[in-house]
Scaffold this motif. Structure first.
Motif, PDB file in Angstrom:
ATOM      1  N   GLN A   5     -30.324  50.713 -31.636  1.00 55.48           N
ATOM      2  CA  GLN A   5     -29.781  51.311 -30.419  1.00 55.48           C
ATOM      3  C   GLN A   5     -30.653  51.008 -29.210  1.00 55.48           C
ATOM      4  N   GLN A   6     -31.952  50.895 -29.446  1.00 62.59           N
ATOM      5  CA  GLN A   6     -32.841  50.503 -28.349  1.00 62.59           C
ATOM      6  C   GLN A   6     -32.496  49.099 -27.866  1.00 62.59           C
ATOM      7  N   THR A   7     -32.237  48.182 -28.823  1.00 60.66           N
ATOM      8  CA  THR A   7     -31.845  46.817 -28.469  1.00 60.66           C
ATOM      9  C   THR A   7     -30.503  46.801 -27.750  1.00 60.66           C
ATOM     10  N   GLU A   8     -29.551  47.601 -28.250  1.00 59.20           N
ATOM     11  CA  GLU A   8     -28.230  47.664 -27.612  1.00 59.20           C
ATOM     12  C   GLU A   8     -28.342  48.175 -26.176  1.00 59.20           C
ATOM     13  N   GLU A   9     -29.157  49.197 -25.975  1.00 56.82           N
ATOM     14  CA  GLU A   9     -29.328  49.755 -24.637  1.00 56.82           C
ATOM     15  C   GLU A   9     -29.927  48.708 -23.695  1.00 56.82           C
TER      16      GLU A   9
END
Length: 495
Positions: A30-34
């Protein structure tokens, strides 16, 4: 052992979250997606600005009334991970002149950005053709699902199985985040019309690289977890394990068959303190009962010897054929008296032995037992005074107490006995009063002492009042002889 197992499980919780439940891997995804959503938003704005500049259109700047941020929502669940992305294909429609003109400019932006982010960038026209980016320029991605949806006006984030060209280290197998690649597609609009899309992708940072980067903080956290676990273990040992082992030692019977009890310096929790107090009270009661039973058994054994010896001697003399009828009758009377004496001793011993077996809970009114008391108290007039409460004993236990008190009255020349039950401020008081000669001042402190009796020659054993006292005190009550001008008055009180 239980404490050690619990503490071991506490220490395993961070590793369980890391390896079994994928908490940290999901967080990195989710950090990468954000991050990709932020980059796509900026690149989409640059794309729209370049398109407006080349086409000569002036993009209307519309300030929204409220913000509508896009939050990351991907996870590593099996059902959410898509197959590898399809390869790019030849485009069916050539890009427009404007898209061809701004393509190199966008590719340069993508190449510069990639050196710092390691992400892949694709700028697409409305037909899905790659007009600029870090790779696949001149091909079409119109066959990719997320691209199709983005060109219809939807921002799409997906996780796809990653295709590796080299063998990954064995340790990476423990982190599922290294096996996927995140793709974000965001439409680009100019004056409300879709002029293309930005397609951004990147592999999430694997957990071990993240842990290595945070190694110093992790060491501090590990030391804190160890310290916290040690403190938990100390609390368990200090307040639970140690007091329980002390209780076990205290409740062990010594070699001489007695229980020894010493006060604790540390009792741990209040519950264990209450348990200790209960054990102490139980130990004292059991020891007192054991001492009484031992003494009573020795007393009965001694008392049985005299009538038994006398009866045996009389039986031997009765074998004399020349004995007169008068003498024979006298010996037979002696045998009957000795048998009655032994029977009384055995009956009292039985009553004493079973006194604890009749202590079940219950409540009973005097009116329910008065008829039985009158049958036992032959020669006495038994009446009930006040009876506005229930005695907190079951019927059998109450009958044992009343029987001994009434018999005591009869043995002291009483002709009347009055029973009363009074309740005041939650305290129940059972009063038994008689009109006999009473108890002498010198004997008042001895009447509840085991084996004390003034009627030994007539069969008294000295255990009646002691048995009644034992039953009452075991149930938390007290029994005492009150001062009176005539007769004897016993007050039995239950809080």
């Amino acid at each position: 052992m239980v404490v050690v197992v619990v503490l071991g499980l506490v220490l395993c919780l961070p590793f369980a979250g890391l390896l079994l439940f994928k908490f940290y891997a999901n967080q990195l995804v989710q950090q990468t997606e954000e991050s990709l959503l932020s980059q796509a938003s900026i690149l989409s704005a640059l794309y729209a600005d370049a398109f407006s500049e080349v086409s000569g259109e002036t993009e209307e700047l519309i300030v929204p009334d409220q913000f509508s941020p896009i939050f990351p929502a991907l996870s590593l669940r099996d059902e959410t991970i898509l197959p590898p992305r399809p390869d790019a294909v030849e485009g069916r429609v050539d890009p427009s002149a404007i898209h061809k003109a701004i393509g190199p400019r966008l590719s340069k932006i993508a190449e510069i950005s990639q050196t710092g982010t390691l992400a892949g960038y694709r700028f697409l026209d409305p037909a899905g053709n790659v007009i600029g980016g870090s790779a696949e320029v001149g091909l079409s991605l119109s066959n990719v699902g997320e691209v199709t949806r983005a060109l219809q006006g939807e921002t799409v984030s997906v996780a796809r199985v990653r295709i590796r060209t080299e063998k990954e280290p064995l340790i990476y197998d423990l982190s599922r985040g290294t096996r996927v690649r995140i793709f974000v597609t965001m439409p680009t609009l100019v004056n409300g019309e879709i002029i293309g899309a930005v397609y951004v992708s990147r592999t999430p940072n694997h957990i071990f690289r993240f842990l290595y980067g945070e190694r110093f903080n992790l060491v501090k956290a590990g030391l804190f977890v160890l310290l916290a676990t040690g403190l938990i273990g100390l609390v368990f040992w200090r307040f639970i394990t140690r007091p329980i082992h002390a209780l076990i030692r205290q409740t062990t019977v010594s070699e001489d068959g007695r229980w020894s009890w010493q006060s604790f310096d540390h009792l741990g929790t209040r519950e264990i303190e209450n348990l200790s107090n209960s054990f102490q009270a139980l130990t004292a009661r059991l020891q007192a009962q054991q001492d009484s039973l031992r003494s009573y058994t020795a007393h009965v054994t001694h008392e049985l010897k005299s009538p038994l010896t006398a009866a045996k001697g009389a039986a031997e003399l009765l074998r004399d054929k020349d004995m007169s009828d008068k003498v024979r009758s006298k010996f037979l009377d002696n045998i009957d008296r000795d048998i009655d004496r032994m029977e009384a001793l055995l009956n009292n011993m039985r009553a004493f032995a079973i006194s604890d077996q009749v202590l079940g809970g219950g409540h009973v009114k005097l009116a329910e037992v008065i008829d039985e008391v009158r049958r036992i108290a032959t020669g006495l007039e038994v009446e009930i005074g006040r009876d506005d409460c229930e005695v907190p004993l079951n019927k059998e236990a109450l009958m044992i107490v009343l029987t001994h008190l009434v018999e005591n009255a009869a043995q002291h020349s009483a002709t009347q006995v009055k029973l009363e039950c009074v309740k005041d401020a939650g305290v129940v008081k059972l009063i038994v009063a008689d009109n006999g000669v009473g108890i002498s001042e010198g004997n008042r402190d001895k009447i509840f002492t085991p084996f004390f009796t003034t009627r030994r020659e007539t069969g008294g054993t000295g255990m009646g009042l002691n048995t009644a006292k034992s039953i009452v005190e075991t149930l938390g009550g007290t029994i005492e002889l009150m001062n009176s001008e005539t007769g004897a008055i016993f007050h039995t009180t239950f809080d």
